[in-house]
Every structure is written in C-alpha cells, then in structure tokens.
Enzyme design. Structure first.
Site, PDB file in Angstrom:
ATOM      1  N   ASP A   1       0.802  -1.229   0.000  1.00 16.64           N
ATOM      2  CA  ASP A   1       0.000   0.000   0.000  1.00 16.64           C
ATOM      3  C   ASP A   1       0.833   1.277   0.000  1.00 16.64           C
ATOM      4  O   ASP A   1       0.320   2.358   0.292  1.00 16.64           O
ATOM      5  CB  ASP A   1      -0.956   0.011   1.202  1.00 16.64           C
ATOM      6  CG  ASP A   1      -2.063  -1.012   1.032  1.00 16.64           C
ATOM      7  OD1 ASP A   1      -2.602  -1.111  -0.083  1.00 16.64           O
ATOM      8  OD2 ASP A   1      -2.378  -1.706   2.013  1.00 16.64           O
TER       9      ASP A   1
ATOM     10  N   ASP B   1      -6.682  -3.657  -6.385  1.00 13.89           N
ATOM     11  CA  ASP B   1      -6.364  -2.381  -5.739  1.00 13.89           C
ATOM     12  C   ASP B   1      -4.896  -1.989  -5.953  1.00 13.89           C
ATOM     13  O   ASP B   1      -4.546  -0.808  -5.976  1.00 13.89           O
ATOM     14  CB  ASP B   1      -6.597  -2.439  -4.216  1.00 13.89           C
ATOM     15  CG  ASP B   1      -7.779  -3.277  -3.792  1.00 13.89           C
ATOM     16  OD1 ASP B   1      -8.139  -4.214  -4.527  1.00 13.89           O
ATOM     17  OD2 ASP B   1      -8.325  -3.024  -2.713  1.00 13.89           O
TER      18      ASP B   1
HETATM   19  N1  GLY Z   1      -7.545  -1.202  -0.861  1.00 10.35           N
HETATM   20  C1  GLY Z   1      -8.492  -1.695   0.048  1.00 10.35           C
HETATM   21  C2  GLY Z   1      -9.874  -1.338  -0.291  1.00 10.35           C
HETATM   22  O1  GLY Z   1     -10.176  -0.812  -1.342  1.00 10.35           O
HETATM   23  O2  GLY Z   1     -10.731  -1.608   0.532  1.00 10.35           O
END
Ligand code: GLY
Length: 399
Positions: free
Chosen positions: A115, A175
C-alpha cells in the site's frame, strides 16, 4: 442506507444534461474545508499517545476511528489537506498539509505492505507536485525502492498482502494497480527506469489474469511464484469469488487510466475503457451513478451503496475523458459528482468532519458498512478539482 428506484442507465444519461445543475465548486470546497477543520480538531482530540494513532479512517460505534500510520488509508488525510491547499493556495493550509505529510515519513521503509502508493503517493506525491520540495522527492524515491522489493519477476507482479497465509501463497489484488503511480512517478523524477519496468510488468500481468470475458475483474488472484502460474482467483471484500466488487472495478478504471498517462500504451487505455463500460452500463448501476457495494450483491436494490467506489470512478472518468473521446465520460462523471454532492454529503458540522456518507469497506467482514471513509472523501475532492481542470495529472506537471 440510500435507496433509489432502478431504471435503465441510459435514461439517466439522456435526462441529466437537461435538468442538471452544475456543482457549485466554490461553495462545495468551502464546505469541505470546514469539514476538514472539524476532522482535524476531532483527530487531535481523539489521539491517544499510548498507541500512536495517526489519522482518521471512519466512524465506528459513534466515535472517530483513528488508525496508525502503517494502515493503508493513512495517506488520504494529508492528501485531502493537499487538495484543499491546491484549491485555496492558503499558506496556513499548506503548513497543515506539510505537517500531516511529515508524520508519515517512516513508512518509506515499511516493506510489509503493497500500500506504499496509497500512503506515500497521496501524501508526499501531492506535496512534491504542489511544492517541488526536494525533501518530498527523497521520500518518494525511498518508498519506491521499498515497494519494489515486493516484486516477483517469475510471476511478474508485486505481492499485495502478507496476511492470511493459509488462504493464499502470493495474493495480488486489483487495488494494487493504484500503487503503480508511485513507481511511475519515481522513474519520472529520478530517471531510474527499474520502477517503470516493474509497474508496466505488473499492469500487463494483471491485465492478463484479473479480468473476465465480461470485463469485470476478480478481486484477488493468487500466483505460484515457482512457475508463475495462477493458483486461484477469489475475493476478499466482494460478495463471492465470481462477483464484481464495486470498488475493485473502480480501482481498475482508475489504475489503467493512470497507466496510460505514464506509458501511452493503448492496451492500457482500452482496458480502462472496458472497465468503465462494465461499471457505467451495468443493469445494476443505480440511476444516481453510485454503485451498490457489489454489482452482484444478492439483495439489490436493498443493498448498501459504496460512495467511495463512485468517487474513485468519477475521478478516473475525468482523466479518462482527457484521453478518450469515445463516449460520454464527462457527463457521467458530472452526474456522479452531482449525486455525491447533493445526496451523500454530511451537513456542515456533522459526521465528525467527514464529507461523504454511505460507503462500504467490507460487507463480508461486516466491517465499515454504510459509513464515511477517508478515501471516499479524498477521491471526491480529487474529482471536484478534476471536474474544473484545477488539478494536473502528474506526468505533465512533475518538476
Ligand atoms: N484497498 C483496500 C480497499 O479498497 O478496501
């Protein structure tokens, strides 16, 4: 929960330009600033130095939920501060953004998560874009080096999660596309092409394995790093392995649009267009353009919405519209923005300072259902600025 009567999406499209009032940007940004001021006050009030929480994520049991800086959402709070500074160009607002950003610096060494882009790009990335301060640049480069350690050349992807090792060997979530922006930016500002190569390889591998014939995407693809083969395709936050989790679809639109920005590879643009078409033309897309939390949620229309997916989609569509004239992207983005502005915002002074209501984090985990989420607010502000071309995409504006 917000409910609207479903009617064919094309009716919404042909009717909106006739009756549509544009969003009053000046007023909406004033409201957003006053919510941010409140969120900042509440954050300071709720901070508990014992476990060093960093910033706000949502409301839980009526209270502000603060998260530590390692949380994937920590970059959105400083990111919001940067967007509000970008709009106001007010010195005090800039200082707030600088201070919030600085609090995240140690994350540049955190190799335990993919992330990094969400955390560092939204904070330091925006800071560098708006100030040119070389201190921000240094953090971006170190963060890109740290993120690159999670790339596996055999599988051709960056590993997303380290948790749930009993479920996956080498999980990659859709994501993760957003984290590539940090890598592209790192190449842009340093000339080191290794980051760019990793980002392009990840995007190509994901394009091969994450998408279904109907252009929806899986949430999690698990890889075998010895052979590079796919082990399985599943979900974590969606309704089922074969369903279309809404925020995941929006990440795909945003991610491939952004990849086109940096590469000019038309395969990425075509993927962004296909993912956008999946979302916009789906029979379960509500007339107000704010998706249910999953396009295949079994109880539609009695399912919760996800305003965060709508905000990500709107912001992505504005950028996509600047590369592709194939369809009505600006009108659809405007419509979503109007819906969020007119029907999903908290009243001034409410919601502990969050801007948007009605997002869904993870319904299967019964977590963050129909709540405010800091990233919904971040992408909403970004979409507002993009709607009036007040913010520049970084590939053209990095110093
Ligand atoms: N990246 C985690 C979400 O979109 O919940």
């Amino acid at each position: 929960m917000i409910r609207y009567i479903l009617f064919p999406a094309f009716l919404a499209v042909i009717s909106t330009p006739v009756f549509a009032q544009p969003v009053d940007l000046a007023k909406t940004m004033r409201d957003a600033q006053s919510q941010m001021d409140l969120l900042l006050l509440n954050t300071i009030r709720y901070r508990n130095t014992d476990n060093t929480p960093y910033g706000p994520r949502t409301i839980e049991n009526g209270k502000l939920k603060l998260i530590p800086k390692r949380d994937w959402t920590s970059g959105f709070f400083p990111g919001e501060a940067w967007y509000l500074y970008e709009y106001s160009r007010n010195r005090k607002k800039r200082n707030i953004a600088v201070n919030l950003t600085g609090g995240l610096e140690t994350e540049k060494y955190n190799a335990g998560t993919h992330d990094m882009g969400f955390k560092i790009y939204c904070s330091f990335g925006n800071g560098y874009r708006l100030t040119g301060d070389t201190g921000f640049r240094t953090v971006i480069l170190q963060s890109a080096r740290t993120l690159s350690k999670r790339f596996n050349a055999k599988a051709g992807v960056i590993r997303s999660w380290d948790h749930n090792r009993d479920k996956w060997d080498y999980p990659v979530i859709i994501d993760n596309m957003l984290n590539l922006e940090l890598l592209f930016a790192a190449t842009k500002i340093s000339g080191d092409s290794s980051f760019y190569r990793i980002a392009v390889t990840h995007a190509r591998t994901t394009m091969m394995h994450h998408f279904r014939p109907d252009n929806s995407c899986y949430h999690v693809v698990d890889y075998d790093t010895l052979t590079g083969d796919v082990r399985k395709k599943t979900t974590h936050q969606g309704y089922s392995n074969e369903s279309a989790w809404s925020r995941g679809q929006a990440w795909a639109v945003y991610g491939y649009t952004m990849c086109y920005r940096f590469t000019k590879d038309t395969a990425f643009l075509a993927q962004a267009e296909r993912s956008a078409a999946y979302m916009l033309d789906h029979k379960n897309m509500p007339a107000d353009g704010v998706p249910y939390w999953d396009y295949d949620a079994p109880g539609i229309p009695d399912e919760e919405r996800d305003a965060s997916a709508a905000a990500v989609l709107a912001s992505a569509l504005y950028e996509l519209a600047s590369y592709s004239k194939t369809r009505d992207y600006p009108a659809r983005a405007d419509m979503i923005l109007r819906s969020l502005t007119n029907h999903y915002r908290y009243k001034k002074g409410e919601g502990l300072g969050f801007i948007l209501q009605h997002s869904t984090g993870s319904k299967p985990a019964k977590s963050e259902v129909d709540v405010p989420l800091i990233y919904a607010d971040y992408y909403y502000l970004e979409a507002l600025l993009r709607s009036k071309s007040l913010t520049k995409y970084t590939s053209t504006s990095w110093k």
